[in-house]
Design a protein around this motif. Structure first.
Motif, PDB file in Angstrom:
ATOM      1  N   VAL A 127     -57.270 -30.900  15.983  1.00  0.00           N
ATOM      2  CA  VAL A 127     -56.919 -31.990  16.891  1.00  0.00           C
ATOM      3  C   VAL A 127     -56.945 -33.327  16.161  1.00  0.00           C
ATOM      4  N   VAL A 128     -57.992 -33.566  15.393  1.00  0.00           N
ATOM      5  CA  VAL A 128     -58.138 -34.838  14.683  1.00  0.00           C
ATOM      6  C   VAL A 128     -56.966 -35.070  13.737  1.00  0.00           C
ATOM      7  N   ILE A 129     -56.547 -34.024  13.041  1.00  0.00           N
ATOM      8  CA  ILE A 129     -55.422 -34.152  12.112  1.00  0.00           C
ATOM      9  C   ILE A 129     -54.135 -34.450  12.866  1.00  0.00           C
ATOM     10  N   HIS A 130     -53.913 -33.788  13.988  1.00  0.00           N
ATOM     11  CA  HIS A 130     -52.694 -34.034  14.768  1.00  0.00           C
ATOM     12  C   HIS A 130     -52.715 -35.425  15.402  1.00  0.00           C
ATOM     13  N   ILE A 131     -53.884 -35.895  15.796  1.00  0.00           N
ATOM     14  CA  ILE A 131     -54.006 -37.264  16.312  1.00  0.00           C
ATOM     15  C   ILE A 131     -53.574 -38.244  15.227  1.00  0.00           C
ATOM     16  N   SER A 132     -54.059 -38.028  14.006  1.00  0.00           N
ATOM     17  CA  SER A 132     -53.707 -38.904  12.886  1.00  0.00           C
ATOM     18  C   SER A 132     -52.208 -38.889  12.619  1.00  0.00           C
ATOM     19  N   ARG A 133     -51.589 -37.711  12.673  1.00  0.00           N
ATOM     20  CA  ARG A 133     -50.152 -37.606  12.429  1.00  0.00           C
ATOM     21  C   ARG A 133     -49.355 -38.301  13.524  1.00  0.00           C
ATOM     22  N   LEU A 134     -49.817 -38.180  14.774  1.00  0.00           N
ATOM     23  CA  LEU A 134     -49.130 -38.850  15.876  1.00  0.00           C
ATOM     24  C   LEU A 134     -49.223 -40.364  15.742  1.00  0.00           C
ATOM     25  N   ARG A 135     -50.392 -40.858  15.348  1.00  0.00           N
ATOM     26  CA  ARG A 135     -50.562 -42.307  15.206  1.00  0.00           C
ATOM     27  C   ARG A 135     -49.592 -42.874  14.177  1.00  0.00           C
ATOM     28  N   LYS A 136     -49.333 -42.130  13.127  1.00  0.00           N
ATOM     29  CA  LYS A 136     -48.398 -42.598  12.099  1.00  0.00           C
ATOM     30  C   LYS A 136     -46.983 -42.732  12.659  1.00  0.00           C
ATOM     31  N   LYS A 137     -46.721 -42.056  13.780  1.00  0.00           N
ATOM     32  CA  LYS A 137     -45.384 -42.083  14.363  1.00  0.00           C
ATOM     33  C   LYS A 137     -45.257 -43.060  15.526  1.00  0.00           C
ATOM     34  N   ILE A 138     -46.287 -43.169  16.354  1.00  0.00           N
ATOM     35  CA  ILE A 138     -46.136 -43.943  17.586  1.00  0.00           C
ATOM     36  C   ILE A 138     -46.835 -45.300  17.558  1.00  0.00           C
ATOM     37  N   GLU A 139     -47.620 -45.567  16.530  1.00  0.00           N
ATOM     38  CA  GLU A 139     -48.370 -46.825  16.486  1.00  0.00           C
ATOM     39  C   GLU A 139     -47.679 -47.860  15.585  1.00  0.00           C
ATOM     40  N   PRO A 140     -47.601 -49.121  16.019  1.00  0.00           N
ATOM     41  CA  PRO A 140     -47.095 -50.184  15.133  1.00  0.00           C
ATOM     42  C   PRO A 140     -47.939 -50.301  13.867  1.00  0.00           C
ATOM     43  N   ASP A 141     -49.260 -50.116  14.029  1.00  0.00           N
ATOM     44  CA  ASP A 141     -50.178 -50.133  12.897  1.00  0.00           C
ATOM     45  C   ASP A 141     -51.151 -48.967  13.076  1.00  0.00           C
ATOM     46  N   PRO A 142     -50.893 -47.828  12.406  1.00  0.00           N
ATOM     47  CA  PRO A 142     -51.741 -46.643  12.590  1.00  0.00           C
ATOM     48  C   PRO A 142     -53.217 -46.875  12.309  1.00  0.00           C
ATOM     49  N   LYS A 143     -53.528 -47.837  11.437  1.00  0.00           N
ATOM     50  CA  LYS A 143     -54.925 -48.106  11.126  1.00  0.00           C
ATOM     51  C   LYS A 143     -55.610 -48.919  12.219  1.00  0.00           C
ATOM     52  N   ASN A 144     -54.814 -49.501  13.115  1.00  0.00           N
ATOM     53  CA  ASN A 144     -55.351 -50.266  14.237  1.00  0.00           C
ATOM     54  C   ASN A 144     -54.629 -49.823  15.511  1.00  0.00           C
ATOM     55  N   PRO A 145     -54.884 -48.584  15.948  1.00  0.00           N
ATOM     56  CA  PRO A 145     -54.131 -48.002  17.069  1.00  0.00           C
ATOM     57  C   PRO A 145     -54.263 -48.790  18.362  1.00  0.00           C
ATOM     58  N   GLN A 146     -53.144 -48.924  19.065  1.00  0.00           N
ATOM     59  CA  GLN A 146     -53.112 -49.630  20.341  1.00  0.00           C
ATOM     60  C   GLN A 146     -52.844 -48.699  21.517  1.00  0.00           C
ATOM     61  N   PHE A 147     -52.196 -47.572  21.235  1.00  0.00           N
ATOM     62  CA  PHE A 147     -51.841 -46.640  22.304  1.00  0.00           C
ATOM     63  C   PHE A 147     -52.770 -45.415  22.322  1.00  0.00           C
ATOM     64  N   LEU A 148     -52.861 -44.737  21.210  1.00  0.00           N
ATOM     65  CA  LEU A 148     -53.685 -43.531  21.119  1.00  0.00           C
ATOM     66  C   LEU A 148     -55.025 -43.931  20.507  1.00  0.00           C
ATOM     67  N   ILE A 149     -55.964 -44.243  21.377  1.00  0.00           N
ATOM     68  CA  ILE A 149     -57.207 -44.866  20.909  1.00  0.00           C
ATOM     69  C   ILE A 149     -58.404 -43.915  21.032  1.00  0.00           C
ATOM     70  N   ASN A 150     -59.421 -44.236  20.261  1.00  0.00           N
ATOM     71  CA  ASN A 150     -60.661 -43.464  20.265  1.00  0.00           C
ATOM     72  C   ASN A 150     -61.745 -44.282  20.960  1.00  0.00           C
ATOM     73  N   ILE A 151     -62.309 -43.726  22.013  1.00  0.00           N
ATOM     74  CA  ILE A 151     -63.421 -44.364  22.716  1.00  0.00           C
ATOM     75  C   ILE A 151     -64.704 -43.808  22.116  1.00  0.00           C
ATOM     76  N   LYS A 152     -65.417 -44.607  21.340  1.00  0.00           N
ATOM     77  CA  LYS A 152     -66.572 -44.131  20.588  1.00  0.00           C
ATOM     78  C   LYS A 152     -67.567 -43.385  21.458  1.00  0.00           C
ATOM     79  N   GLY A 153     -67.886 -42.184  21.032  1.00  0.00           N
ATOM     80  CA  GLY A 153     -68.855 -41.367  21.743  1.00  0.00           C
ATOM     81  C   GLY A 153     -68.298 -40.600  22.920  1.00  0.00           C
ATOM     82  N   LEU A 154     -67.019 -40.867  23.272  1.00  0.00           N
ATOM     83  CA  LEU A 154     -66.432 -40.214  24.445  1.00  0.00           C
ATOM     84  C   LEU A 154     -65.219 -39.339  24.098  1.00  0.00           C
TER      85      LEU A 154
END
Length: 235
Positions: A196-223
């Motif tokens: 899952v983590v790898i696929h999340i990373s691959r998706l961010r490279k496609k759908i995020e303006p800046d994959p290193k600072n995601p705005q759409f597919l985000i991680n809620i720490k601890g959740l």
């Protein structure tokens, strides 16, 4: 699945014959084989291939390199077939675009079952539906199985598309990696949260303006992860 064409790539002819026989028993009759990386690439350029079973150890090339080249010309599911079972090899394979990983020795019926599952998933991606999920910066067209980023179609592998579609259908809801794996991958293939983590990373490279600072597919720490809408991009 009678119209699907499967490409088997392995330098052991006996193994190719065994898999061909087993797949045909599962109703998959359109099968082509290759014993070298060069043969596999030539077939891929000439035929409409629905799914690829790829050995990592080939006489004229490394399966990882072949996978990367294949991903430049096809989004068909790629199932690695190999004797290597270390996590680092699995992670590398997923990062290069593989969809599944089968370790030798294996039961040929397991390979056939996994091939069936991935072909069915491809059909699900292509199922007729009116759903279009528009996030402004990118849009997911479930009906045609297409991802558009800033109006330009971007290739999306089947598992990436199914994961993204699931998140679009549950926008603003938080899911842990294990929950996403259970919802999207299980019970059809083995694996863990790393998938899952790898696929999340691959998706961010496609759908995020800046994959290193995601705005759409985000991680809620601890959740966990969630897909959100952004006013600045909403049409």
């Amino acid at each position: 699945m009678e119209h699907a064409t499967v490409l088997l790539v392995d330098d052991e002819q006996g193994l190719l014959d065994l898999l061909t026989f087993t797949l045909s028993k599962y109703g998959i009759g359109n099968i082509v084989t290759a014993t070298t990386a060069q043969q596999a690439m030539e077939i891929l350029l000439q035929r409409d291939i629905s799914l690829i079973v790829l050995d990592i150890m080939l006489p004229d090339g490394d399966g990882f390199d072949v996978c990367e080249k294949m991903r430049n010309i096809t989004e068909a599911p790629i199932l690695f077939l190999t004797a290597k079972n270390q996590d680092i090899h699995k992670i590398k394979g997923f990062e290069l675009g593989a969809d599944d990983y089968i370790t030798k020795p294996f039961n040929p019926t397991e390979v056939a079952a996994r091939v069936q599952v991935h072909l069915k998933r491809m059909q699900r991606v292509q199922i007729v539906s009116r759903a279009v999920y528009d996030f402004g910066y990118f849009a997911v067209h479930k009906k045609s199985g297409q991802l558009f980023v800033q109006g330009v179609e971007v290739p999306c592998a089947p598992m990436e598309f199914l994961l993204l579609t699931f998140l679009c259908e549950h926008v603003n809801l938080i899911f842990t990696a294990s929950e996403l794996y259970e919802k999207v991958w299980q019970p059809y293939q083995t694996g863990d949260e790393k998938t899952v983590v790898i696929h999340i990373s691959r998706l961010r490279k496609k759908i995020e303006p800046d994959p290193k600072n995601p705005q759409f597919l985000i991680n809620i720490k601890g959740l966990g992860y969630k897909l959100v809408r952004r006013e600045g991009y909403t049409r």
